[in-house]
Design an enzyme around this catalytic site. Structure first.
Site, PDB file in Angstrom:
ATOM      1  N   CYS A   1       0.825  -1.210   0.000  1.00 15.11           N
ATOM      2  CA  CYS A   1       0.000   0.000   0.000  1.00 15.11           C
ATOM      3  C   CYS A   1       0.865   1.269   0.000  1.00 15.11           C
ATOM      4  O   CYS A   1       1.530   1.529  -0.995  1.00 15.11           O
ATOM      5  CB  CYS A   1      -0.967  -0.081   1.169  1.00 15.11           C
ATOM      6  SG  CYS A   1      -2.506   0.760   0.830  1.00 15.11           S
TER       7      CYS A   1
ATOM      8  N   HIS B   1      -3.402  -5.546   1.684  1.00 20.72           N
ATOM      9  CA  HIS B   1      -2.710  -5.837   2.945  1.00 20.72           C
ATOM     10  C   HIS B   1      -2.761  -7.327   3.310  1.00 20.72           C
ATOM     11  O   HIS B   1      -3.566  -7.723   4.163  1.00 20.72           O
ATOM     12  CB  HIS B   1      -3.358  -5.035   4.086  1.00 20.72           C
ATOM     13  CG  HIS B   1      -3.138  -3.568   3.995  1.00 20.72           C
ATOM     14  ND1 HIS B   1      -2.099  -2.922   4.622  1.00 20.72           N
ATOM     15  CD2 HIS B   1      -3.824  -2.616   3.332  1.00 20.72           C
ATOM     16  CE1 HIS B   1      -2.149  -1.633   4.363  1.00 20.72           C
ATOM     17  NE2 HIS B   1      -3.184  -1.417   3.579  1.00 20.72           N
TER      18      HIS B   1
ATOM     19  N   GLU C   1      -0.931  -8.879   5.254  1.00 20.38           N
ATOM     20  CA  GLU C   1      -0.606  -9.062   6.684  1.00 20.38           C
ATOM     21  C   GLU C   1      -1.859  -9.041   7.551  1.00 20.38           C
ATOM     22  O   GLU C   1      -1.821  -9.472   8.702  1.00 20.38           O
ATOM     23  CB  GLU C   1       0.413  -8.003   7.151  1.00 20.38           C
ATOM     24  CG  GLU C   1      -0.120  -6.601   7.412  1.00 20.38           C
ATOM     25  CD  GLU C   1      -0.387  -5.773   6.156  1.00 20.38           C
ATOM     26  OE1 GLU C   1      -0.280  -6.307   5.039  1.00 20.38           O
ATOM     27  OE2 GLU C   1      -0.732  -4.582   6.309  1.00 20.38           O
TER      28      GLU C   1
END
Ligand code: GLN
Length: 203
Positions: A77, A171, A173
């Site tokens: 991002c 994302h 994660e």
């Protein structure tokens, strides 16, 4: 055990640290140029590229550029924005190492953040479908001919790579999908195929 840095200037770095530790990495936070010493790869997390630009010293910018030219690196991002190119804006000074152009908030503002079904290239292991979380995500507007597309959403690229540089507009994660972390780690053992200069040119 791989020694991996997570840029900890601002943003979403603790989640990346957790994911990397779960994969057995030794994780170091990077805030100063000397924090890069001895690292084998770097994650540049999401957050806000205008803030990252503001808080980054010139010394750190130079050290990060040098590191990213020679080591595996992954920008998520805002981290992706900082490694790529974006429309001229005095508040955002990117490193421009990836031959990728993005519209910084191309998917809309915070209220337009969304989850979407990704199609992932089979080399990243099954499943080839996965969910991506997009938070004020950049939208890729142009990619160079050496860029490899790793994931798309409705046909649009949202994860790409250039040599040992990985860029995701979303994302991973946050979803527990650790394939992108594992891809980054796999590159530590892989020799660089071609060199990217600090101006983004390939040699
Ligand atoms: N669009 C934001 C920026 O310009 C990035 C958002 C994110 O990292 N989640 O930096």
């Amino acid at each position: 055990m791989a020694r991996v840095g997570v840029l900890a200037l601002q943003g979403d770095f603790p989640k990346h640290e957790d994911r990397l530790r779960a994969l057995g990495c030794e994780v170091m936070q990077v805030r100063m140029p000397e924090d890069l010493n001895g690292l084998e790869a770097l994650v540049w997390p999401g957050g806000e590229s205008t803030t990252m630009t503001r808080v980054m010293s010139d010394e750190l910018r130079v050290a990060l550029t040098e590191f990213c030219v020679h080591h595996p690196v992954w920008g998520t991002c805002a981290g992706m924005i900082m490694l790529a190119h974006t429309d001229p804006d005095p508040r955002v000074r990117t490193l421009g190492l990836a031959d990728v152009h993005v519209n910084r908030n191309g998917w809309g503002r915070q209220v337009h953040s969304f989850e979407g079904e990704l199609s992932v290239v089979p080399e990243l292991e099954s499943p080839t479908q996965a969910t991506g979380i997009f938070i004020r995500a950049p939208r890729i507007t142009r990619i160079g001919k050496h860029i490899r597309v790793l994931a798309t959403i409705r046909g649009e690229p949202v994860a790409v790579s250039q040599d040992r540089m990985l860029l995701t507009t979303f994302h991973p994660e946050l979803t527990g999908d650790d394939r992108f972390h594992r891809l980054l780690l796999s590159w530590i053992l892989e020799p660089q195929r071609s060199r990217i200069s600090s101006t983004g040119d390939r040699t």
